[in-house]
Design an enzyme around this catalytic site. Structure first.
Site, PDB file in Angstrom:
ATOM      1  N   GLY A  13     -26.632 -49.174  12.834  1.00 37.70           N
ATOM      2  CA  GLY A  13     -27.249 -49.652  13.518  1.00 37.70           C
ATOM      3  C   GLY A  13     -26.220 -51.267  14.636  1.00 37.70           C
ATOM      4  O   GLY A  13     -26.773 -51.977  14.472  1.00 37.70           O
ATOM      5  N   SER A  39     -29.251 -49.294   7.365  1.00 40.36           N
ATOM      6  CA  SER A  39     -29.537 -49.740   6.679  1.00 40.36           C
ATOM      7  C   SER A  39     -29.086 -51.854   6.283  1.00 40.36           C
ATOM      8  O   SER A  39     -28.146 -51.967   7.162  1.00 40.36           O
ATOM      9  CB  SER A  39     -28.322 -49.576   4.958  1.00 40.36           C
ATOM     10  OG  SER A  39     -29.022 -50.301   4.034  1.00 40.36           O
ATOM     11  N   ILE A  42     -26.226 -52.477   4.424  1.00 41.59           N
ATOM     12  CA  ILE A  42     -24.892 -52.661   4.315  1.00 41.59           C
ATOM     13  C   ILE A  42     -25.232 -53.384   5.454  1.00 41.59           C
ATOM     14  O   ILE A  42     -25.185 -53.074   7.002  1.00 41.59           O
ATOM     15  CB  ILE A  42     -24.972 -51.070   4.830  1.00 41.59           C
ATOM     16  CG1 ILE A  42     -25.265 -50.879   3.228  1.00 41.59           C
ATOM     17  CG2 ILE A  42     -23.120 -51.283   5.026  1.00 41.59           C
ATOM     18  CD1 ILE A  42     -25.469 -49.420   3.563  1.00 41.59           C
ATOM     19  N   GLU A  49     -16.442 -59.376  20.108  1.00 42.27           N
ATOM     20  CA  GLU A  49     -16.957 -60.085  21.180  1.00 42.27           C
ATOM     21  C   GLU A  49     -16.543 -60.160  22.553  1.00 42.27           C
ATOM     22  O   GLU A  49     -16.910 -60.564  23.083  1.00 42.27           O
ATOM     23  CB  GLU A  49     -17.065 -61.632  20.586  1.00 42.27           C
ATOM     24  CG  GLU A  49     -17.843 -61.730  19.560  1.00 42.27           C
ATOM     25  CD  GLU A  49     -17.975 -63.274  18.823  1.00 42.27           C
ATOM     26  OE1 GLU A  49     -17.201 -63.880  18.906  1.00 42.27           O
ATOM     27  OE2 GLU A  49     -18.997 -63.488  17.662  1.00 42.27           O
ATOM     28  N   LYS A  78     -15.565 -63.159  31.637  1.00 41.26           N
ATOM     29  CA  LYS A  78     -14.089 -63.169  30.662  1.00 41.26           C
ATOM     30  C   LYS A  78     -13.729 -62.458  32.421  1.00 41.26           C
ATOM     31  O   LYS A  78     -13.659 -61.401  32.978  1.00 41.26           O
ATOM     32  CB  LYS A  78     -14.289 -62.087  29.969  1.00 41.26           C
ATOM     33  CG  LYS A  78     -12.649 -61.769  29.437  1.00 41.26           C
ATOM     34  CD  LYS A  78     -12.527 -60.777  28.193  1.00 41.26           C
ATOM     35  CE  LYS A  78     -11.623 -61.017  28.235  1.00 41.26           C
ATOM     36  NZ  LYS A  78     -11.445 -59.720  27.285  1.00 41.26           N
ATOM     37  N   LEU A 334     -16.107 -47.294  14.786  1.00 43.37           N
ATOM     38  CA  LEU A 334     -15.708 -47.502  13.686  1.00 43.37           C
ATOM     39  C   LEU A 334     -15.099 -46.495  12.614  1.00 43.37           C
ATOM     40  O   LEU A 334     -14.535 -46.220  12.374  1.00 43.37           O
ATOM     41  CB  LEU A 334     -15.848 -49.074  13.483  1.00 43.37           C
ATOM     42  CG  LEU A 334     -15.863 -50.073  13.933  1.00 43.37           C
ATOM     43  CD1 LEU A 334     -16.418 -51.323  12.995  1.00 43.37           C
ATOM     44  CD2 LEU A 334     -14.075 -50.515  14.192  1.00 43.37           C
ATOM     45  N   GLU A 343      -6.746 -55.979  23.001  1.00 38.94           N
ATOM     46  CA  GLU A 343      -7.135 -56.059  24.091  1.00 38.94           C
ATOM     47  C   GLU A 343      -8.471 -55.565  24.864  1.00 38.94           C
ATOM     48  O   GLU A 343      -9.552 -55.560  25.219  1.00 38.94           O
ATOM     49  CB  GLU A 343      -5.994 -54.735  24.903  1.00 38.94           C
ATOM     50  CG  GLU A 343      -4.517 -55.581  25.666  1.00 38.94           C
ATOM     51  CD  GLU A 343      -4.518 -56.345  26.926  1.00 38.94           C
ATOM     52  OE1 GLU A 343      -5.635 -56.552  26.905  1.00 38.94           O
ATOM     53  OE2 GLU A 343      -3.654 -56.495  26.769  1.00 38.94           O
ATOM     54  N   THR A 345     -10.824 -53.057  23.558  1.00 41.80           N
ATOM     55  CA  THR A 345     -10.583 -52.236  23.837  1.00 41.80           C
ATOM     56  C   THR A 345     -11.763 -50.944  23.162  1.00 41.80           C
ATOM     57  O   THR A 345     -12.461 -50.362  23.714  1.00 41.80           O
ATOM     58  CB  THR A 345      -9.927 -51.608  23.175  1.00 41.80           C
ATOM     59  OG1 THR A 345      -9.108 -51.532  22.620  1.00 41.80           O
ATOM     60  CG2 THR A 345      -8.404 -51.374  25.001  1.00 41.80           C
ATOM     61  N   ILE A 347     -14.717 -51.501  22.119  1.00 40.89           N
ATOM     62  CA  ILE A 347     -16.995 -51.118  22.579  1.00 40.89           C
ATOM     63  C   ILE A 347     -16.202 -50.515  23.703  1.00 40.89           C
ATOM     64  O   ILE A 347     -17.786 -49.808  24.247  1.00 40.89           O
ATOM     65  CB  ILE A 347     -16.959 -52.422  23.422  1.00 40.89           C
ATOM     66  CG1 ILE A 347     -17.389 -53.513  21.554  1.00 40.89           C
ATOM     67  CG2 ILE A 347     -18.218 -52.297  23.779  1.00 40.89           C
ATOM     68  CD1 ILE A 347     -17.791 -54.790  21.709  1.00 40.89           C
TER      69      ILE A 347
END
Ligand SMILES: Cc1cc2nc3c(=O)[nH]c(=O)nc-3n(C[C@H](O)[C@H](O)[C@H](O)COP(=O)(O)OP(=O)(O)OC[C@H]3O[C@@H](n4cnc5c(N)ncnc54)[C@H](O)[C@@H]3O)c2cc1C
Length: 504
Positions: A13, A39, A42, A49, A78, A334, A343, A345, A347
């Site tokens: 999550g 969890s 964790i 960001e 941005k 990940l 750069e 990238t 997300i």
């Protein structure tokens, strides 16, 4: 029906898990049950960001109101990234989103600029894009709808936001769309006999959660894709040697720069990301060239405000899973791989993985051709972005440390060498397939890092030098006048999407 999938289990999550849950619950037809397991014990990675403009399309797809999203996530706008000390110490350039100048039928704008630049008669590249000039003046506005021919219409923007608040916001969206959240730690996984597909994840309390499709958003550990399925990892540390980061938030001075700042240090670089309630900072470095203590000291010495928390060390290995989709498990975020945030990238890659999964959404037969296409597209995306990041490091003139010497001397992929050679001749840049970064981005990085083209496109000479000078000069003048008329970023945020005051 050839066995429609019913049970989808998302493991994790963090940003990836909740983005996936929000998108699938909005887009899949009725008949699917979506559960997300996470969890509280964790923690999520807790960084991530800065974004690129594609995030706007994702938010739009979810039906989010942009101002509301910004208030909920303490977001700012941005326009690009400022690179300090990257090509050489004292260098400074901005990689802005969007286009540069006005492209012509015969040649891109930058080719005309190149000719003048080589003659010593043009301003620096940053003067010819609204996305690079506006940040220099702290200005921002959204592109107006009623001025299609103005440079203002070209403004391309993304956001800085609090990643934890974004995941929380999307959790609300997902749960309202029927996603069920299950709290608890997964301690085991059960595989089906025969094909070895994942049958269930087993929780600490013994509960088994069965599923048809498992989406692994468990973060760097790759709980299902690696620990269970042992898919394998392609390690790219030799090409992108940073393997650690120290992150710390600090007090904002309220000026809200409309861009991310990346400042190169001796063995890495430091990010500065302005949010409404705080500023995010971090030092990305290579542990082969610098200790964590030294990296932390450099970070803390370069904060622009009082630290709001203890600095946190994060270790990572750059690279990707050999297959992002293996059997009935798709790794997103990940869990699928990681390249450093230079750069912004990651997300974006979560978003493209979700859209790829939707485009190739399986039924119970899990056709191998669909899986192979997903993996091929994913590999291609990773490699193109990897090359773009390598370019930042490889083309440098810094002489202050073994790290930068290593980056300059390292053997880079042929794809990077070819780009350099093409640019060094006539300033040519070609986008490969549907890769993320357009030629304007490659140009800003290659030129910004100090790579120089020896010539320009021969077709440019169809116009006289005076004509070109008038054209290029007019573009600069128009953009400068537009920037002059824009509001400051801080004023714009205060008027459109001020976030509630909160502790950082
Ligand atoms: C230093 C750094 C800076 C970054 N900066 C940026 C940036 O500026 N822009 C950008 O786009 N990206 C950035 N990223 C990447 C970005 O943070 C991630 O892509 C994004 O947050 C997605 O993370 P995730 O959801 O995959 O993993 P995580 O946030 O790690 O979430 C993992 C989830 O899995 C759950 N979990 C794990 N194991 C179990 C288990 N056994 N049982 C139950 N649940 C479990 C955890 O509880 C958690 O909810 C950065 C990354 C790093 C390392």
């Amino acid at each position: 029906m050839n066995g429609q999938l019913e049970d989808i289990v998302i493991v994790g999550g963090g940003t990836a898990g909740w983005m996936t849950a929000a998108a699938l619950s909005r887009l899949l037809p009725a008949g699917h049950r979506i559960r997300l397991v996470e969890s509280d014990a964790i923690s999520t990675i807790g960084v991530g960001e800065a974004t690129i403009p594609s995030i706007r399309a994702f938010n739009h797809l979810l039906g989010l109101d942009e101002n509301e999203f910004m208030r909920q996530t303490q977001a700012t706008f941005k326009l690009g990234i400022e690179f300090r000390n990257w090509g050489g110490e004292g260098d400074n350039y901005i990689h802005g989103f969007g286009q540069i100048g006005r492209d012509q039928v015969l040649a891109k704008f930058y080719q005309y600029w190149l000719k003048l630049y080589q003659l010593g008669e043009a301003d620096d590249l940053g003067a010819y894009s609204i996305n690079t000039l506006a940040p220099r003046h702290g200005k921002f506005m959204r592109p107006p709808d009623d001025m299609p021919n103005s440079p203002l219409a070209d403004i391309a923007y993304a956001f800085h936001f609090d990643a934890g608040l974004y995941a929380k916001f999307l959790r609300g969206v997902s749960e309202a769309q029927g996603v069920k959240r299950i709290e608890g730690r997964i301690v085991n996984t059960e595989l089906r006999g025969g094909d070895g597909f994942i049958e269930a994840v087993v929780m600490e309390n013994g509960e088994k959660i069965k599923g048809d499709l498992f989406i692994d958003c468990s973060g760097l550990s790759g709980l299902l894709i690696e620990k269970t399925l042992q898919t394998g990892f392609e390690d790219w540390s030799a090409l992108l040697p940073a393997d650690s980061a120290i992150a710390v938030p600090c007090v904002s001075d309220g000026s809200l720069a409309p861009y991310t700042r990346s400042t190169a240090h001796r063995s890495g670089w430091q990010w500065r990301i302005p949010l409404q309630h705080r500023t995010g900072n971090g030092h990305v470095f290579s542990s082969k060239f610098m200790s964590a203590d030294e990296a932390q000291a450099i970070l803390m010495a370069n904060l622009e405000g009082e630290a709001l928390a203890e600095p946190r060390l994060i270790r990572f290995t750059t690279g990707k899973r050999k297959k992002a989709w293996n059997r009935n498990c798709v790794a997103i975020g990940l869990a699928g791989g990681f390249m450093e945030p230079l750069e912004s990238t990651s997300i974006h890659m979560v978003q493209t993985a979700i859209m790829r999964l939707i485009a190739l959404f399986p039924d119970r037969s899990f056709r191998q051709a669909d899986v192979d296409m997903f993996n091929a597209q994913s590999d291609d995306e990773y490699e193109r972005i990897r090359d773009f990041l390598i370019m930042h490091y490889h083309v440098n003139r810094r002489t202050d440390s073994p790290f930068w010497t290593y980056c300059r001397d390292m053997a880079v992929p042929d794809s990077v060498r070819e780009r350099i050679a093409l640019y060094q001749g006539h300033g040519r840049i070609f986008r490969k397939g549907d890769e993320l970064f357009a030629d304007a981005s490659w140009l800003q990085i290659m030129h910004g890092q100090g790579l120089r083209a020896q010539s320009y496109h021969p077709l440019v000479d169809q116009r006289s030098k005076d004509d070109i000078a008038a054209f290029v000069g007019a573009v600069h003048k128009t953009i400068a006048a537009c920037v002059e008329a824009m509001p400051s970023h801080a004023e714009y945020v205060a008027a459109m999407c001020p976030a509630p005051k909160m502790a950082a």
